[in-house]
Design a protein around this motif. Sequence first.
Motif, PDB file in Angstrom:
ATOM      1  N   ASN A   1       1.292  -1.211  -0.179  1.00  0.00           N
ATOM      2  CA  ASN A   1      -0.128   0.552  -0.540  1.00  0.00           C
ATOM      3  C   ASN A   1       0.623   1.401   0.426  1.00  0.00           C
ATOM      4  OD1 ASN A   1      -1.928  -1.965   0.540  1.00  0.00           O
ATOM      5  ND2 ASN A   1      -2.255  -2.013   2.184  1.00  0.00           N
ATOM      6  N   SER A   2       0.778   2.526   0.074  1.00  0.00           N
ATOM      7  CA  SER A   2       1.142   4.006  -0.426  1.00  0.00           C
ATOM      8  C   SER A   2       2.059   3.334  -1.040  1.00  0.00           C
ATOM      9  CB  SER A   2       1.610   4.286   1.145  1.00  0.00           C
ATOM     10  OG  SER A   2       0.084   4.171   1.571  1.00  0.00           O
ATOM     11  N   LEU A   3       2.259   2.881  -2.520  1.00  0.00           N
ATOM     12  CA  LEU A   3       3.183   2.370  -2.803  1.00  0.00           C
ATOM     13  C   LEU A   3       4.321   4.065  -3.010  1.00  0.00           C
ATOM     14  CD1 LEU A   3       1.969  -0.448  -5.242  1.00  0.00           C
ATOM     15  CD2 LEU A   3       4.217  -0.208  -3.653  1.00  0.00           C
ATOM     16  N   LYS A   4       5.347   4.235  -3.532  1.00  0.00           N
ATOM     17  CA  LYS A   4       6.110   5.592  -3.317  1.00  0.00           C
ATOM     18  C   LYS A   4       6.810   5.059  -5.209  1.00  0.00           C
ATOM     19  CE  LYS A   4       6.677   6.150   1.274  1.00  0.00           C
ATOM     20  NZ  LYS A   4       7.794   6.669   2.369  1.00  0.00           N
ATOM     21  N   PRO A   5       7.555   5.446  -6.220  1.00  0.00           N
ATOM     22  CA  PRO A   5       8.435   5.885  -7.069  1.00  0.00           C
ATOM     23  C   PRO A   5       9.620   4.970  -6.712  1.00  0.00           C
ATOM     24  CG  PRO A   5       7.581   7.948  -7.005  1.00  0.00           C
ATOM     25  CD  PRO A   5       6.758   7.402  -6.251  1.00  0.00           C
ATOM     26  N   GLU A   6      10.011   4.917  -5.499  1.00  0.00           N
ATOM     27  CA  GLU A   6      11.438   3.693  -5.260  1.00  0.00           C
ATOM     28  C   GLU A   6      10.515   3.317  -4.963  1.00  0.00           C
ATOM     29  OE1 GLU A   6      10.279   6.958  -3.851  1.00  0.00           O
ATOM     30  OE2 GLU A   6      10.500   7.486  -1.436  1.00  0.00           O
ATOM     31  N   ASP A   7       9.697   2.411  -4.648  1.00  0.00           N
ATOM     32  CA  ASP A   7       9.412   1.108  -4.630  1.00  0.00           C
ATOM     33  C   ASP A   7       9.436   0.281  -6.340  1.00  0.00           C
ATOM     34  OD1 ASP A   7       6.915   2.319  -2.244  1.00  0.00           O
ATOM     35  OD2 ASP A   7       8.867   0.549  -2.003  1.00  0.00           O
ATOM     36  N   THR A   8       9.880   0.690  -7.239  1.00  0.00           N
ATOM     37  CA  THR A   8       9.916   0.160  -8.414  1.00  0.00           C
ATOM     38  C   THR A   8      11.129  -0.725  -8.540  1.00  0.00           C
ATOM     39  OG1 THR A   8       9.212   2.257  -9.236  1.00  0.00           O
ATOM     40  CG2 THR A   8      10.403   0.469 -11.215  1.00  0.00           C
ATOM     41  N   ALA A   9      11.154  -2.063  -8.649  1.00  0.00           N
ATOM     42  CA  ALA A   9      11.936  -3.632  -8.758  1.00  0.00           C
ATOM     43  C   ALA A   9      11.305  -4.630  -8.581  1.00  0.00           C
ATOM     44  CB  ALA A   9      12.537  -2.576  -6.999  1.00  0.00           C
ATOM     45  N   VAL A  10      12.152  -5.588  -9.329  1.00  0.00           N
ATOM     46  CA  VAL A  10      11.715  -6.691  -9.512  1.00  0.00           C
ATOM     47  C   VAL A  10      11.710  -6.854  -7.886  1.00  0.00           C
ATOM     48  CG1 VAL A  10      11.846  -8.471 -11.389  1.00  0.00           C
ATOM     49  CG2 VAL A  10      12.791  -6.733 -11.784  1.00  0.00           C
ATOM     50  N   TYR A  11       9.914  -8.004  -7.697  1.00  0.00           N
ATOM     51  CA  TYR A  11      10.086  -8.950  -7.005  1.00  0.00           C
ATOM     52  C   TYR A  11      10.315  -9.980  -6.656  1.00  0.00           C
ATOM     53  CZ  TYR A  11       8.889  -3.861  -4.216  1.00  0.00           C
ATOM     54  OH  TYR A  11       8.575  -2.547  -4.263  1.00  0.00           O
ATOM     55  N   TYR A  12      11.301 -10.625  -5.579  1.00  0.00           N
ATOM     56  CA  TYR A  12      10.975 -12.513  -5.765  1.00  0.00           C
ATOM     57  C   TYR A  12      10.523 -12.823  -4.660  1.00  0.00           C
ATOM     58  CZ  TYR A  12      14.396 -10.460  -9.021  1.00  0.00           C
ATOM     59  OH  TYR A  12      14.875 -10.176 -10.579  1.00  0.00           O
ATOM     60  N   CYS A  13      10.051 -13.799  -4.587  1.00  0.00           N
ATOM     61  CA  CYS A  13       9.701 -15.080  -3.303  1.00  0.00           C
ATOM     62  C   CYS A  13      11.141 -16.227  -3.096  1.00  0.00           C
ATOM     63  CB  CYS A  13       8.589 -15.283  -3.797  1.00  0.00           C
ATOM     64  SG  CYS A  13       7.910 -16.681  -4.819  1.00  0.00           S
ATOM     65  N   ARG A  14      11.143 -16.124  -2.375  1.00  0.00           N
ATOM     66  CA  ARG A  14      12.148 -17.147  -2.030  1.00  0.00           C
ATOM     67  C   ARG A  14      12.011 -17.741  -1.156  1.00  0.00           C
ATOM     68  NH1 ARG A  14      17.781 -15.421   1.317  1.00  0.00           N
ATOM     69  NH2 ARG A  14      18.944 -18.052   1.424  1.00  0.00           N
ATOM     70  N   GLY A  15      12.001 -19.405  -0.749  1.00  0.00           N
ATOM     71  CA  GLY A  15      11.570 -20.328   0.297  1.00  0.00           C
ATOM     72  C   GLY A  15      12.940 -20.669   0.539  1.00  0.00           C
ATOM     73  N   VAL A  16      12.883 -20.222   1.697  1.00  0.00           N
ATOM     74  CA  VAL A  16      14.414 -20.981   2.633  1.00  0.00           C
ATOM     75  C   VAL A  16      13.415 -22.428   3.874  1.00  0.00           C
ATOM     76  CG1 VAL A  16      15.939 -21.278   4.779  1.00  0.00           C
ATOM     77  CG2 VAL A  16      15.180 -19.382   2.574  1.00  0.00           C
ATOM     78  N   GLY A  17      14.981 -23.611   3.425  1.00  0.00           N
ATOM     79  CA  GLY A  17      14.006 -24.867   4.669  1.00  0.00           C
ATOM     80  C   GLY A  17      15.022 -25.888   4.697  1.00  0.00           C
ATOM     81  N   THR A  18      15.086 -27.287   3.960  1.00  0.00           N
ATOM     82  CA  THR A  18      16.435 -28.025   3.811  1.00  0.00           C
ATOM     83  C   THR A  18      17.013 -27.173   2.883  1.00  0.00           C
ATOM     84  OG1 THR A  18      14.219 -29.738   4.309  1.00  0.00           O
ATOM     85  CG2 THR A  18      16.529 -30.083   3.158  1.00  0.00           C
ATOM     86  N   TYR A  19      16.319 -27.033   1.348  1.00  0.00           N
ATOM     87  CA  TYR A  19      16.839 -25.951   0.199  1.00  0.00           C
ATOM     88  C   TYR A  19      16.752 -24.769   0.212  1.00  0.00           C
ATOM     89  CZ  TYR A  19      17.452 -31.123  -0.304  1.00  0.00           C
ATOM     90  OH  TYR A  19      17.568 -32.251  -0.735  1.00  0.00           O
ATOM     91  N   ASP A  20      16.623 -23.928  -0.583  1.00  0.00           N
ATOM     92  CA  ASP A  20      17.102 -22.550  -1.061  1.00  0.00           C
ATOM     93  C   ASP A  20      16.291 -21.875  -2.478  1.00  0.00           C
ATOM     94  OD1 ASP A  20      18.771 -19.181  -0.728  1.00  0.00           O
ATOM     95  OD2 ASP A  20      16.724 -19.763  -0.622  1.00  0.00           O
ATOM     96  N   TYR A  21      14.975 -21.847  -2.238  1.00  0.00           N
ATOM     97  CA  TYR A  21      14.346 -21.929  -3.338  1.00  0.00           C
ATOM     98  C   TYR A  21      13.941 -20.468  -3.982  1.00  0.00           C
ATOM     99  CZ  TYR A  21      13.644 -26.526  -2.729  1.00  0.00           C
ATOM    100  OH  TYR A  21      13.335 -28.004  -2.573  1.00  0.00           O
TER     101      TYR A  21
END
Length: 114
Positions: free
Chosen positions: A83-103
Amino acid sequence: VQLVESGGGLVQPGGSLRLSCAASGFTFSSYTMSWYRQAPGKERELVATITSAGGSTNYADSMKGRFTISRDNAKNTVYLQMNSLKPEDTAVYYCRGVGTYDYWGQGTQVTVSS
């Protein structure tokens, strides 16, 4: 194993977006999930993290109060409400899962511009 982000796009300053990351091929409910972002010419940075059962969350200081991470283990999906997004929030957004492995997912572009 797949992490597939969706929900990115172009939004005006002050607007909102909800990102989703759908997981498959691993035991999602056992993994801590995070969102990261990388703006052009900058290093990838942590946005938010949520523990495996969703009981604890953490945010980068600049996102506190504006972004909310959540997860639905029944749907193998993690979300990022922005919410309340700003121009500086412009980016590529990635998700990551960490457990036994790292995805990592492949990312979704978020552009905040008028």
